[in-house]
Design a protein around this motif. Structure first.
Motif, PDB file in Angstrom:
ATOM      1  N   MET A 100       0.836  -1.203   0.000  1.00  0.00           N
ATOM      2  CA  MET A 100       0.000   0.000   0.000  1.00  0.00           C
ATOM      3  C   MET A 100       0.872   1.254   0.000  1.00  0.00           C
ATOM      4  N   PRO A 101       0.393   2.323  -0.626  1.00  0.00           N
ATOM      5  CA  PRO A 101       1.110   3.592  -0.546  1.00  0.00           C
ATOM      6  C   PRO A 101       1.193   4.073   0.910  1.00  0.00           C
ATOM      7  N   VAL A 102       2.337   4.607   1.274  1.00  0.00           N
ATOM      8  CA  VAL A 102       2.571   5.092   2.638  1.00  0.00           C
ATOM      9  C   VAL A 102       1.473   6.053   3.065  1.00  0.00           C
ATOM     10  N   GLU A 103       1.112   6.994   2.208  1.00  0.00           N
ATOM     11  CA  GLU A 103       0.098   7.992   2.574  1.00  0.00           C
ATOM     12  C   GLU A 103      -1.254   7.347   2.884  1.00  0.00           C
ATOM     13  N   ASP A 104      -1.615   6.285   2.188  1.00  0.00           N
ATOM     14  CA  ASP A 104      -2.882   5.602   2.458  1.00  0.00           C
ATOM     15  C   ASP A 104      -2.863   4.930   3.823  1.00  0.00           C
ATOM     16  N   VAL A 105      -1.744   4.322   4.178  1.00  0.00           N
ATOM     17  CA  VAL A 105      -1.633   3.673   5.489  1.00  0.00           C
ATOM     18  C   VAL A 105      -1.729   4.732   6.587  1.00  0.00           C
ATOM     19  N   ILE A 106      -1.027   5.831   6.423  1.00  0.00           N
ATOM     20  CA  ILE A 106      -1.091   6.917   7.406  1.00  0.00           C
ATOM     21  C   ILE A 106      -2.525   7.399   7.549  1.00  0.00           C
ATOM     22  N   LYS A 107      -3.186   7.658   6.441  1.00  0.00           N
ATOM     23  CA  LYS A 107      -4.560   8.170   6.464  1.00  0.00           C
ATOM     24  C   LYS A 107      -5.509   7.205   7.171  1.00  0.00           C
ATOM     25  N   ASN A 108      -5.337   5.905   6.938  1.00  0.00           N
ATOM     26  CA  ASN A 108      -6.243   4.914   7.515  1.00  0.00           C
ATOM     27  C   ASN A 108      -5.985   4.633   8.990  1.00  0.00           C
ATOM     28  N   PHE A 109      -4.749   4.758   9.443  1.00  0.00           N
ATOM     29  CA  PHE A 109      -4.410   4.315  10.791  1.00  0.00           C
ATOM     30  C   PHE A 109      -4.112   5.422  11.790  1.00  0.00           C
ATOM     31  N   GLU A 110      -3.762   6.600  11.331  1.00  0.00           N
ATOM     32  CA  GLU A 110      -3.436   7.684  12.254  1.00  0.00           C
ATOM     33  C   GLU A 110      -4.655   8.036  13.101  1.00  0.00           C
ATOM     34  N   GLY A 111      -4.453   8.114  14.411  1.00  0.00           N
ATOM     35  CA  GLY A 111      -5.544   8.465  15.319  1.00  0.00           C
ATOM     36  C   GLY A 111      -6.376   7.289  15.789  1.00  0.00           C
ATOM     37  N   ASN A 112      -6.069   6.083  15.325  1.00  0.00           N
ATOM     38  CA  ASN A 112      -6.751   4.881  15.798  1.00  0.00           C
ATOM     39  C   ASN A 112      -6.253   4.599  17.218  1.00  0.00           C
ATOM     40  N   ILE A 113      -7.159   4.622  18.193  1.00  0.00           N
ATOM     41  CA  ILE A 113      -6.766   4.569  19.600  1.00  0.00           C
ATOM     42  C   ILE A 113      -7.140   3.231  20.234  1.00  0.00           C
ATOM     43  N   THR A 132      -3.108   5.992  22.049  1.00  0.00           N
ATOM     44  CA  THR A 132      -2.466   5.541  20.818  1.00  0.00           C
ATOM     45  C   THR A 132      -2.816   4.072  20.595  1.00  0.00           C
ATOM     46  N   SER A 133      -2.252   3.469  19.582  1.00  0.00           N
ATOM     47  CA  SER A 133      -2.422   2.038  19.294  1.00  0.00           C
ATOM     48  C   SER A 133      -1.243   1.603  18.439  1.00  0.00           C
ATOM     49  N   CYS A 134      -1.123   0.313  18.202  1.00  0.00           N
ATOM     50  CA  CYS A 134      -0.041  -0.163  17.336  1.00  0.00           C
ATOM     51  C   CYS A 134      -0.188   0.409  15.930  1.00  0.00           C
ATOM     52  N   THR A 135      -1.415   0.508  15.430  1.00  0.00           N
ATOM     53  CA  THR A 135      -1.596   1.057  14.085  1.00  0.00           C
ATOM     54  C   THR A 135      -1.330   2.565  14.054  1.00  0.00           C
ATOM     55  N   ASP A 136      -1.700   3.269  15.119  1.00  0.00           N
ATOM     56  CA  ASP A 136      -1.384   4.693  15.212  1.00  0.00           C
ATOM     57  C   ASP A 136       0.130   4.887  15.267  1.00  0.00           C
ATOM     58  N   GLN A 137       0.816   4.021  15.999  1.00  0.00           N
ATOM     59  CA  GLN A 137       2.277   4.097  16.066  1.00  0.00           C
ATOM     60  C   GLN A 137       2.895   3.792  14.703  1.00  0.00           C
ATOM     61  N   LEU A 138       2.308   2.854  13.967  1.00  0.00           N
ATOM     62  CA  LEU A 138       2.775   2.582  12.603  1.00  0.00           C
ATOM     63  C   LEU A 138       2.642   3.843  11.750  1.00  0.00           C
ATOM     64  N   ALA A 139       1.504   4.513  11.841  1.00  0.00           N
ATOM     65  CA  ALA A 139       1.305   5.746  11.073  1.00  0.00           C
ATOM     66  C   ALA A 139       2.346   6.787  11.448  1.00  0.00           C
ATOM     67  N   GLN A 140       2.640   6.908  12.742  1.00  0.00           N
ATOM     68  CA  GLN A 140       3.647   7.868  13.172  1.00  0.00           C
ATOM     69  C   GLN A 140       5.039   7.496  12.627  1.00  0.00           C
ATOM     70  N   ALA A 141       5.357   6.202  12.650  1.00  0.00           N
ATOM     71  CA  ALA A 141       6.641   5.750  12.111  1.00  0.00           C
ATOM     72  C   ALA A 141       6.743   6.054  10.626  1.00  0.00           C
ATOM     73  N   LEU A 142       5.694   5.769   9.896  1.00  0.00           N
ATOM     74  CA  LEU A 142       5.704   6.024   8.455  1.00  0.00           C
ATOM     75  C   LEU A 142       5.831   7.512   8.162  1.00  0.00           C
ATOM     76  N   ARG A 143       5.143   8.322   8.929  1.00  0.00           N
ATOM     77  CA  ARG A 143       5.237   9.784   8.749  1.00  0.00           C
ATOM     78  C   ARG A 143       6.685  10.243   8.982  1.00  0.00           C
ATOM     79  N   GLU A 144       7.337   9.667   9.989  1.00  0.00           N
ATOM     80  CA  GLU A 144       8.709  10.059  10.314  1.00  0.00           C
ATOM     81  C   GLU A 144       9.708   9.640   9.242  1.00  0.00           C
ATOM     82  N   PHE A 145       9.495   8.471   8.632  1.00  0.00           N
ATOM     83  CA  PHE A 145      10.495   7.918   7.730  1.00  0.00           C
ATOM     84  C   PHE A 145      10.141   7.987   6.251  1.00  0.00           C
ATOM     85  N   LYS A 146       8.944   8.505   5.901  1.00  0.00           N
ATOM     86  CA  LYS A 146       8.592   8.544   4.480  1.00  0.00           C
ATOM     87  C   LYS A 146       9.565   9.436   3.721  1.00  0.00           C
ATOM     88  N   LYS A 147       9.759   9.103   2.477  1.00  0.00           N
ATOM     89  CA  LYS A 147      10.744   9.825   1.671  1.00  0.00           C
ATOM     90  C   LYS A 147      10.085  10.677   0.636  1.00  0.00           C
TER      91      LYS A 147
END
Length: 79
Positions: A46-59, A64-79
């Motif tokens: 999946m595109p990074v932006e789609d994962v962020i959009k779907n999982f950010e803010g999922n509590i 937070t949650s594991c999926t919210d943390q994934l979104a935060q990680a992707l936001r930090e490391f996206k290129k």
């Protein structure tokens, strides 16, 4: 391979790659194994932006949650 240390959740690490703007080889260390394995399969390619959009803010807990943390990680490391 990127290794992210999530905060406030049961999983201890989130491992992934970003290849051509897409999430690849996602895995979690610790946490709810079955659910996190399913999420890893669902977001593969999946595109990074789609994962962020779907999982950010999922509590789940601790605001937070594991999926919210994934979104935060992707936001930090996206290129």
């Amino acid at each position: 391979m990127i290794i992210y240390k999530p905060k406030g959740v049961c999983s201890k690490e989130i491992r992934f790659e970003i290849i051509e703007g897409k999430v690849r080889n996602l895995s979690f260390v610790g946490g709810c194994r079955g659910n996190l394995q399913a999420i890893s399969k669902l977001v593969e390619g999946m595109p990074v932006e789609d994962v962020i959009k779907n999982f950010e803010g999922n509590i789940c807990r601790n605001n937070t949650s594991c999926t919210d943390q994934l979104a935060q990680a992707l936001r930090e490391f996206k290129k």
